[in-house]
Design a protein around this motif. Structure first.
Motif, mmCIF file in Angstrom:
data_model
loop_
_atom_site.group_PDB
_atom_site.id
_atom_site.type_symbol
_atom_site.label_atom_id
_atom_site.label_comp_id
_atom_site.label_asym_id
_atom_site.label_seq_id
_atom_site.Cartn_x
_atom_site.Cartn_y
_atom_site.Cartn_z
ATOM 1 N N ALA A 183 -28.439 6.458 -0.844
ATOM 2 C CA ALA A 183 -27.725 6.435 -2.195
ATOM 3 C C ALA A 183 -28.012 4.886 -2.556
ATOM 4 O O ALA A 183 -28.109 4.784 -3.700
ATOM 5 N N SER A 184 -28.324 4.021 -1.829
ATOM 6 C CA SER A 184 -28.369 2.551 -2.207
ATOM 7 C C SER A 184 -29.816 2.416 -2.643
ATOM 8 O O SER A 184 -30.167 1.308 -3.253
ATOM 9 N N VAL B 144 -24.511 6.468 7.568
ATOM 10 C CA VAL B 144 -25.620 5.311 7.418
ATOM 11 C C VAL B 144 -26.639 6.035 6.683
ATOM 12 O O VAL B 144 -27.192 5.363 5.817
ATOM 13 N N LEU B 145 -27.230 7.198 6.996
ATOM 14 C CA LEU B 145 -28.337 7.801 6.240
ATOM 15 C C LEU B 145 -27.975 8.078 4.932
ATOM 16 O O LEU B 145 -28.766 7.812 4.201
ATOM 17 N N SER C 118 -20.664 9.962 16.731
ATOM 18 C CA SER C 118 -22.032 9.237 16.361
ATOM 19 C C SER C 118 -22.854 10.093 15.614
ATOM 20 O O SER C 118 -23.584 9.435 14.678
ATOM 21 N N LEU C 119 -22.663 11.397 15.542
ATOM 22 C CA LEU C 119 -23.439 12.079 14.292
ATOM 23 C C LEU C 119 -22.760 11.902 13.046
ATOM 24 O O LEU C 119 -23.485 11.607 12.020
ATOM 25 N N VAL C 120 -21.546 11.758 13.055
ATOM 26 C CA VAL C 120 -20.925 11.307 11.594
ATOM 27 C C VAL C 120 -21.457 9.885 11.176
ATOM 28 O O VAL C 120 -21.578 9.623 9.832
ATOM 29 N N ALA C 121 -21.442 9.029 12.120
ATOM 30 C CA ALA C 121 -21.595 7.805 11.827
ATOM 31 C C ALA C 121 -23.345 7.373 11.324
ATOM 32 O O ALA C 121 -23.376 7.100 10.213
ATOM 33 N N SER C 122 -24.047 8.567 12.155
ATOM 34 C CA SER C 122 -25.327 8.477 11.454
ATOM 35 C C SER C 122 -25.707 9.064 10.290
ATOM 36 O O SER C 122 -26.337 8.668 9.234
#
Length: 136
Positions: free
Chosen positions: A19-20, A13-14, A6-10
């Motif tokens: 970046a976008s 996503v952040l 969950s930490l890596v996924a967050s």
């Protein structure tokens, strides 16, 4: 392990949000939310809290019973999400949602059927072993 995933996924996503450049549109998205800015924050906060409770519950199921049971509970819950989105948010039920519901139900039924086959195989193997011992 689940907490790290969950930490890596967050973080991913952040990083993608930053970046976008999509983070620049967040204030206007908040202002344009139908129910208002407060409900926008409440919706995001309740979604994140409910996902954390869900994750902790699944880990608890793994500790208390088994990972197979935890996976079967997850498979049962998959079709509920699109149906609730249609009921609560008045979302359209399109072909993609119907297809995902059918696949989720099919996956759950496959899991149940495989468990049934494994149980029958175990009972048959145990019964044959006991009968062989009595004939000696």
């Amino acid at each position: 392990m689940t907490i790290y995933q969950s930490l890596v996924a967050s973080c991913v996503v952040l990083a993608g949000l930053l970046a976008s450049g999509e983070w620049k549109t967040l204030p206007s998205e908040m202002r344009n939310y139908k129910l208002g800015q407060v409900w926008y924050v409440v919706t995001l906060a309740s979604a994140s809290i409910s996902w954390q409770v869900y994750t902790v519950g699944l880990v608890g199921l793994i500790f208390e019973s088994s990972s197979v049971f935890s996976n079967s509970v997850t498979a049962v819950g998959l079709p509920i999400v699109p149906v609730m989105a249609v009921i609560v948010f008045h979302d359209k039920m399109d072909a993609m949602k119907i297809f995902s519901i059918i696949l989720a139900i099919w996956g759950f039924l496959s899991l149940v059927y495989q468990h049934y086959l494994d149980e029958n195989k175990l009972v048959t193997c145990h019964t044959n072993h006991v009968e062989d011992d009595t004939q000696i």
